[in-house]
Design a protein around this motif. Structure first.
Motif, PDB file in Angstrom:
ATOM      1  N   LYS A   2       0.803  -1.231  -0.117  1.00  0.00           N
ATOM      2  CA  LYS A   2       0.213   0.050   0.066  1.00  0.00           C
ATOM      3  C   LYS A   2       0.810   1.206   0.004  1.00  0.00           C
ATOM      4  O   LYS A   2       1.985   1.042   0.298  1.00  0.00           O
ATOM      5  CB  LYS A   2      -1.038   0.090   1.359  1.00  0.00           C
ATOM      6  CG  LYS A   2      -1.862  -1.035   1.403  1.00  0.00           C
ATOM      7  CD  LYS A   2      -2.677  -0.983   2.649  1.00  0.00           C
ATOM      8  CE  LYS A   2      -3.808  -2.193   2.583  1.00  0.00           C
ATOM      9  NZ  LYS A   2      -4.252  -2.122   4.016  1.00  0.00           N
ATOM     10  N   ARG A   3       0.226   2.244  -0.302  1.00  0.00           N
ATOM     11  CA  ARG A   3       1.084   3.656  -0.282  1.00  0.00           C
ATOM     12  C   ARG A   3       0.649   4.338   0.786  1.00  0.00           C
ATOM     13  O   ARG A   3      -0.426   4.326   1.529  1.00  0.00           O
ATOM     14  CB  ARG A   3       0.755   4.336  -1.588  1.00  0.00           C
ATOM     15  CG  ARG A   3       1.175   4.006  -2.700  1.00  0.00           C
ATOM     16  CD  ARG A   3       0.807   4.922  -3.817  1.00  0.00           C
ATOM     17  NE  ARG A   3       1.123   4.552  -5.080  1.00  0.00           N
ATOM     18  CZ  ARG A   3       0.627   3.995  -6.070  1.00  0.00           C
ATOM     19  NH1 ARG A   3      -0.644   4.191  -6.046  1.00  0.00           N
ATOM     20  NH2 ARG A   3       1.334   3.916  -7.346  1.00  0.00           N
ATOM     21  N   TYR A   4       1.591   5.181   1.350  1.00  0.00           N
ATOM     22  CA  TYR A   4       1.450   5.950   2.848  1.00  0.00           C
ATOM     23  C   TYR A   4       2.265   7.212   2.476  1.00  0.00           C
ATOM     24  O   TYR A   4       3.324   7.449   2.059  1.00  0.00           O
ATOM     25  CB  TYR A   4       2.160   4.958   4.012  1.00  0.00           C
ATOM     26  CG  TYR A   4       1.277   3.964   4.142  1.00  0.00           C
ATOM     27  CD1 TYR A   4       0.441   4.127   5.090  1.00  0.00           C
ATOM     28  CD2 TYR A   4       1.662   2.796   3.733  1.00  0.00           C
ATOM     29  CE1 TYR A   4      -0.620   2.738   5.265  1.00  0.00           C
ATOM     30  CE2 TYR A   4       1.036   1.487   3.933  1.00  0.00           C
ATOM     31  CZ  TYR A   4      -0.234   1.710   4.684  1.00  0.00           C
ATOM     32  OH  TYR A   4      -0.861   0.843   4.985  1.00  0.00           O
ATOM     33  N   LEU A   5       1.482   8.193   2.735  1.00  0.00           N
ATOM     34  CA  LEU A   5       2.115   9.736   2.731  1.00  0.00           C
ATOM     35  C   LEU A   5       2.483  10.106   4.103  1.00  0.00           C
ATOM     36  O   LEU A   5       1.935   9.846   5.001  1.00  0.00           O
ATOM     37  CB  LEU A   5       0.784  10.517   2.521  1.00  0.00           C
ATOM     38  CG  LEU A   5       1.270  11.973   2.121  1.00  0.00           C
ATOM     39  CD1 LEU A   5       2.158  12.213   1.034  1.00  0.00           C
ATOM     40  CD2 LEU A   5       0.182  12.905   1.999  1.00  0.00           C
ATOM     41  N   ILE A   6       3.823  10.159   4.083  1.00  0.00           N
ATOM     42  CA  ILE A   6       4.585  10.880   5.403  1.00  0.00           C
ATOM     43  C   ILE A   6       4.704  12.267   5.094  1.00  0.00           C
ATOM     44  O   ILE A   6       5.379  12.712   4.461  1.00  0.00           O
ATOM     45  CB  ILE A   6       5.940   9.982   5.152  1.00  0.00           C
ATOM     46  CG1 ILE A   6       5.790   8.623   5.145  1.00  0.00           C
ATOM     47  CG2 ILE A   6       6.405  10.367   6.714  1.00  0.00           C
ATOM     48  CD1 ILE A   6       4.819   7.652   6.009  1.00  0.00           C
ATOM     49  N   LEU A   7       4.207  12.999   6.177  1.00  0.00           N
ATOM     50  CA  LEU A   7       4.448  14.180   6.273  1.00  0.00           C
ATOM     51  C   LEU A   7       5.393  14.543   7.537  1.00  0.00           C
ATOM     52  O   LEU A   7       5.310  14.164   8.556  1.00  0.00           O
ATOM     53  CB  LEU A   7       3.018  15.080   6.689  1.00  0.00           C
ATOM     54  CG  LEU A   7       1.933  15.260   5.631  1.00  0.00           C
ATOM     55  CD1 LEU A   7       0.818  15.836   6.296  1.00  0.00           C
ATOM     56  CD2 LEU A   7       2.399  15.582   4.390  1.00  0.00           C
ATOM     57  N   ALA A   8       6.532  15.295   7.258  1.00  0.00           N
ATOM     58  CA  ALA A   8       7.571  15.748   8.146  1.00  0.00           C
ATOM     59  C   ALA A   8       7.792  17.161   8.268  1.00  0.00           C
ATOM     60  O   ALA A   8       7.959  17.971   7.442  1.00  0.00           O
ATOM     61  CB  ALA A   8       8.863  15.086   7.406  1.00  0.00           C
ATOM     62  N   MET A   9       7.175  17.682   9.374  1.00  0.00           N
ATOM     63  CA  MET A   9       6.936  18.936   9.498  1.00  0.00           C
ATOM     64  C   MET A   9       8.032  19.620  10.629  1.00  0.00           C
ATOM     65  O   MET A   9       8.105  18.845  11.646  1.00  0.00           O
ATOM     66  CB  MET A   9       5.693  19.421   9.971  1.00  0.00           C
ATOM     67  CG  MET A   9       4.722  19.334   9.183  1.00  0.00           C
ATOM     68  SD  MET A   9       4.772  19.973   7.454  1.00  0.00           S
ATOM     69  CE  MET A   9       4.427  21.651   7.747  1.00  0.00           C
ATOM     70  N   ARG A  10       8.804  20.564  10.276  1.00  0.00           N
ATOM     71  CA  ARG A  10       9.901  21.077  11.080  1.00  0.00           C
ATOM     72  C   ARG A  10       9.363  21.810  12.270  1.00  0.00           C
ATOM     73  O   ARG A  10       8.514  22.341  12.264  1.00  0.00           O
ATOM     74  CB  ARG A  10      10.754  22.004  10.392  1.00  0.00           C
ATOM     75  CG  ARG A  10      11.487  21.265   9.392  1.00  0.00           C
ATOM     76  CD  ARG A  10      12.530  22.442   8.618  1.00  0.00           C
ATOM     77  NE  ARG A  10      13.019  21.706   7.500  1.00  0.00           N
ATOM     78  CZ  ARG A  10      13.834  22.276   6.614  1.00  0.00           C
ATOM     79  NH1 ARG A  10      13.864  23.845   6.811  1.00  0.00           N
ATOM     80  NH2 ARG A  10      14.590  21.786   5.672  1.00  0.00           N
ATOM     81  N   ARG A  11       9.958  21.311  13.514  1.00  0.00           N
ATOM     82  CA  ARG A  11       9.758  22.102  14.811  1.00  0.00           C
ATOM     83  C   ARG A  11      10.663  23.311  14.987  1.00  0.00           C
ATOM     84  O   ARG A  11      11.596  23.362  14.231  1.00  0.00           O
ATOM     85  CB  ARG A  11       9.846  21.021  16.018  1.00  0.00           C
ATOM     86  CG  ARG A  11       8.810  19.816  15.952  1.00  0.00           C
ATOM     87  CD  ARG A  11       9.090  19.059  17.217  1.00  0.00           C
ATOM     88  NE  ARG A  11       8.265  18.050  17.113  1.00  0.00           N
ATOM     89  CZ  ARG A  11       8.274  16.898  17.985  1.00  0.00           C
ATOM     90  NH1 ARG A  11       9.519  16.740  18.688  1.00  0.00           N
ATOM     91  NH2 ARG A  11       7.577  15.929  17.968  1.00  0.00           N
TER      92      ARG A  11
END
Length: 84
Positions: A2-11
Motif C-alpha cells: 500500500k501507499r503511505y504519505l509521510i508528512l515531516a514538519m519542522r519544529r
C-alpha cells in the motif's frame, strides 16, 4: 504493498545538520523500492514522501526510523493514501 504519505514538519528546535541524514535515509528507501517520491515544501516548513509498505504498522515503523523523527526536530505523521 500500500501507499503511505509521510508528512515531516519542522519544529522550532529543528537542526539543519539532520537534513543530509534524512536525505540519505530517503535514498536508501528509494534503492529498496520503498520510496515513490519525496520533496520539501516551498516554504521550508517541512516536506513529504510517498512510501510503500505492507500496512500502517510497517509504514509507521519505517517513518519513525527516519533521522528526521529520531532527532526530535520534526513531527512525522503517517497516512494511508488511496491515490487514484
Amino acid at each position: 504493498m500500500k501507499r503511505y504519505l509521510i508528512l515531516a514538519m519542522r519544529r522550532a528546535q529543528f537542526d539543519l545538520a539532520v537534513v543530509p541524514r534524512h536525505q540519505a535515509f530517503l535514498d536508501g528507501l528509494r534503492e529498496h523500492g520503498r520510496l515513490e517520491m519525496a520533496g520539501p515544501f516551498g516554504d521550508k516548513s517541512g516536506g513529504a514522501y510517498l512510501l510503500r509498505a505492507a500496512d500502517l504498522a510497517e509504514a509507521t515503523a519505517i517513518a519513525h526510523a527516519d533521522p528526521a523523527h529520531v532527532s526530535g526536530g520534526w513531527d512525522i505523521t503517517v497516512y494511508e493514501w488511496q491515490a487514484h
